[in-house]
Write an enzyme that holds these catalytic residues in place. Structure first.
Site, PDB file in Angstrom:
ATOM      1  N   GLY A  86       0.815  -1.208   0.000  1.00  0.00           N
ATOM      2  CA  GLY A  86       0.000   0.000   0.000  1.00  0.00           C
ATOM      3  C   GLY A  86       0.845   1.252   0.000  1.00  0.00           C
ATOM      4  O   GLY A  86       0.523   2.242   0.674  1.00  0.00           O
ATOM      5  N   ALA A  87       1.924   1.241  -0.799  1.00  0.00           N
ATOM      6  CA  ALA A  87       2.903   2.322  -0.754  1.00  0.00           C
ATOM      7  C   ALA A  87       2.590   3.475  -1.688  1.00  0.00           C
ATOM      8  O   ALA A  87       3.411   4.375  -1.839  1.00  0.00           O
ATOM      9  CB  ALA A  87       4.290   1.763  -1.075  1.00  0.00           C
ATOM     10  N   ASN A  88       1.422   3.471  -2.325  1.00  0.00           N
ATOM     11  CA  ASN A  88       1.126   4.535  -3.288  1.00  0.00           C
ATOM     12  C   ASN A  88       0.474   5.761  -2.658  1.00  0.00           C
ATOM     13  O   ASN A  88       0.343   6.795  -3.311  1.00  0.00           O
ATOM     14  CB  ASN A  88       0.232   4.006  -4.412  1.00  0.00           C
ATOM     15  CG  ASN A  88      -1.070   3.447  -3.890  1.00  0.00           C
ATOM     16  OD1 ASN A  88      -1.096   2.299  -3.470  1.00  0.00           O
ATOM     17  ND2 ASN A  88      -2.142   4.232  -3.901  1.00  0.00           N
TER      18      ASN A  88
ATOM     19  N   GLY B 196      -0.844   7.810   1.396  1.00  0.00           N
ATOM     20  CA  GLY B 196      -0.980   7.814   2.844  1.00  0.00           C
ATOM     21  C   GLY B 196       0.258   7.384   3.591  1.00  0.00           C
ATOM     22  O   GLY B 196       1.394   7.734   3.247  1.00  0.00           O
TER      23      GLY B 196
ATOM     24  N   GLY C 200       1.681   4.462   3.874  1.00  0.00           N
ATOM     25  CA  GLY C 200       2.599   3.629   3.108  1.00  0.00           C
ATOM     26  C   GLY C 200       3.540   4.452   2.257  1.00  0.00           C
ATOM     27  O   GLY C 200       4.750   4.169   2.174  1.00  0.00           O
TER      28      GLY C 200
ATOM     29  N   SER D 152      -4.564  -0.998  14.464  1.00  0.00           N
ATOM     30  CA  SER D 152      -5.384   0.205  14.615  1.00  0.00           C
ATOM     31  C   SER D 152      -5.912   0.287  16.035  1.00  0.00           C
ATOM     32  O   SER D 152      -6.016  -0.728  16.741  1.00  0.00           O
ATOM     33  CB  SER D 152      -6.560   0.142  13.622  1.00  0.00           C
ATOM     34  OG  SER D 152      -7.560   1.077  13.934  1.00  0.00           O
TER      35      SER D 152
ATOM     36  N   TYR E  95     -14.252  -4.283  10.195  1.00  0.00           N
ATOM     37  CA  TYR E  95     -12.942  -3.637  10.182  1.00  0.00           C
ATOM     38  C   TYR E  95     -12.181  -3.951  11.471  1.00  0.00           C
ATOM     39  O   TYR E  95     -10.988  -4.290  11.433  1.00  0.00           O
ATOM     40  CB  TYR E  95     -13.107  -2.128  10.017  1.00  0.00           C
ATOM     41  CG  TYR E  95     -11.812  -1.366  10.054  1.00  0.00           C
ATOM     42  CD1 TYR E  95     -10.877  -1.477   9.025  1.00  0.00           C
ATOM     43  CD2 TYR E  95     -11.507  -0.521  11.125  1.00  0.00           C
ATOM     44  CE1 TYR E  95      -9.677  -0.776   9.059  1.00  0.00           C
ATOM     45  CE2 TYR E  95     -10.316   0.185  11.164  1.00  0.00           C
ATOM     46  CZ  TYR E  95      -9.407   0.051  10.138  1.00  0.00           C
ATOM     47  OH  TYR E  95      -8.218   0.751  10.172  1.00  0.00           O
TER      48      TYR E  95
END
Length: 318
Positions: free
Chosen positions: A20-22, A24, A26, A149, A174
């Site tokens: 998820g590095a694209n 936020g 990440g 979280s 979640y």
């Protein structure tokens, strides 16, 4: 004491995979690691957004060594393909940051039949970690960092109905996935300790960060048409993605981090602030729950850690 990315030791010679590095947290974690000299693999679902992230990071770190990896954590086939690609091009992995996730979605299933939150946030990372672990266990200083979280505190694993077919609630779903992340990090450390591995497993959470994930979850899914009000309030009750990434970077690089530790912001009930030790719910620490979730995850993903944890010598087959 305030901790910033300037306190990170050099990451030269290290290879890090950030899911998820694209965007936020990440993206900010990948940027900071690259600025410190790490070879960073950006695991992303969307190729165009991954390419945009590379351009973004190069603006502040022109000499950063980056590569992109197509990775859809909601698909076990994609996870297996991505892991095989990493294995093909890398002999070792120093750092795996299990960051990507989805939040507060209407009920849906992955292509493998998993509930979307649990399938993406937990089963995807469980499989990815298992398929890459033997690239890490003999690497001095290697770490698996799994992002949980504050929502984990209300989370419980529905072992009898993990797809939540009865009484689905997006917040409950979640929370189940986020407590699963933390349980996994704890149980993984137990397995690593028994094996005598050089890798350690740690977990962290960002507190309340103003990211795309939060915007989609809290604003896009807000009840009673309160989205615009929440959007206006977000900057005043949250911290930036850059600040939200600090616990991740601390867990990934700080020398004082302990195996099996859990880290998060240290102010206002762990919602904002500099990184420090975070509170783990009693449920998430329960070894019996950890074993049950581990066994369920192995059964449903088909990824058996045993050969990778007990193999001797160099990396084994995928």
């Amino acid at each position: 004491m305030k901790w910033t990315p300037d306190d990170m030791p050099s990451q030269k010679g290290r290879t890090a995979l950030v899911t998820g590095a694209n965007s936020g947290i990440g993206l900010e974690a990948a940027r900071a690691l690259a600025q410190k000299g790490a070879h960073v693999i950006l695991g992303c679902r969307n190729a165009d957004r991954a390419a945009d992230a590379v351009v973004d990071i190069h603006r502040s770190a022109p000499h950063a060594v980056l590569e992109t990896l197509h990775l859809d954590l909601s698909s076990q086939a994609s996870v297996a393909k991505a892991a095989a690609q990493v294995r093909e091009h890398h002999k070792k992995l120093d750092l795996l940051i299990n960051n990507a996730g989805v939040m507060w979605l209407p009920r849906s299933l992955t292509e493998d039949g998993f509930e979307m939150h649990l399938g993406t946030n937990h089963f995807g990372h469980f499989a990815l970690t298992g398929l890459l672990l033997d690239l890490m266990v003999e690497v001095e200083g290697s770490r698996v960092v799994t992002i949980s979280s504050l929502a984990h505190r209300s989370g419980r694993i529905s072992f009898r109905d993990p797809t939540l077919t009865h009484g689905y609630n997006r917040a409950r779903s979640y929370a189940q996935s986020k407590v699963a992340n933390l349980i996994f990090a704890q149980e993984l450390q137990r397995h690593l300790s028994k094996r005598g591995a050089k890798t350690v497993s740690v977990a962290c959470h960002p507190g309340l960060a103003n990211t795309n994930l939060a915007n989609v979850g809290l604003i896009g899914q807000s009840p009673l048409k309160l989205g615009s009000l929440i959007k206006q309030a977000m900057p005043f009750v949250t911290q930036s993605a850059e600040s939200g990434a600090l616990p991740t970077l601390y867990a990934a690089t700080a020398p004082e981090v302990e195996a099996g530790g859990y880290y998060g912001p240290n102010r206002l009930f762990e919602t904002i602030g500099t990184p420090g030790r975070a509170r783990i719910s009693r449920y998430a620490q329960d070894p019996g729950i950890g074993r049950r979730l581990w066994d369920l995850s192995v059964a449903l993903t088909g990824v058996d850690y045993s050969p990778r944890l007990h193999a001797s010598g160099g990396p084994q087959g995928g």
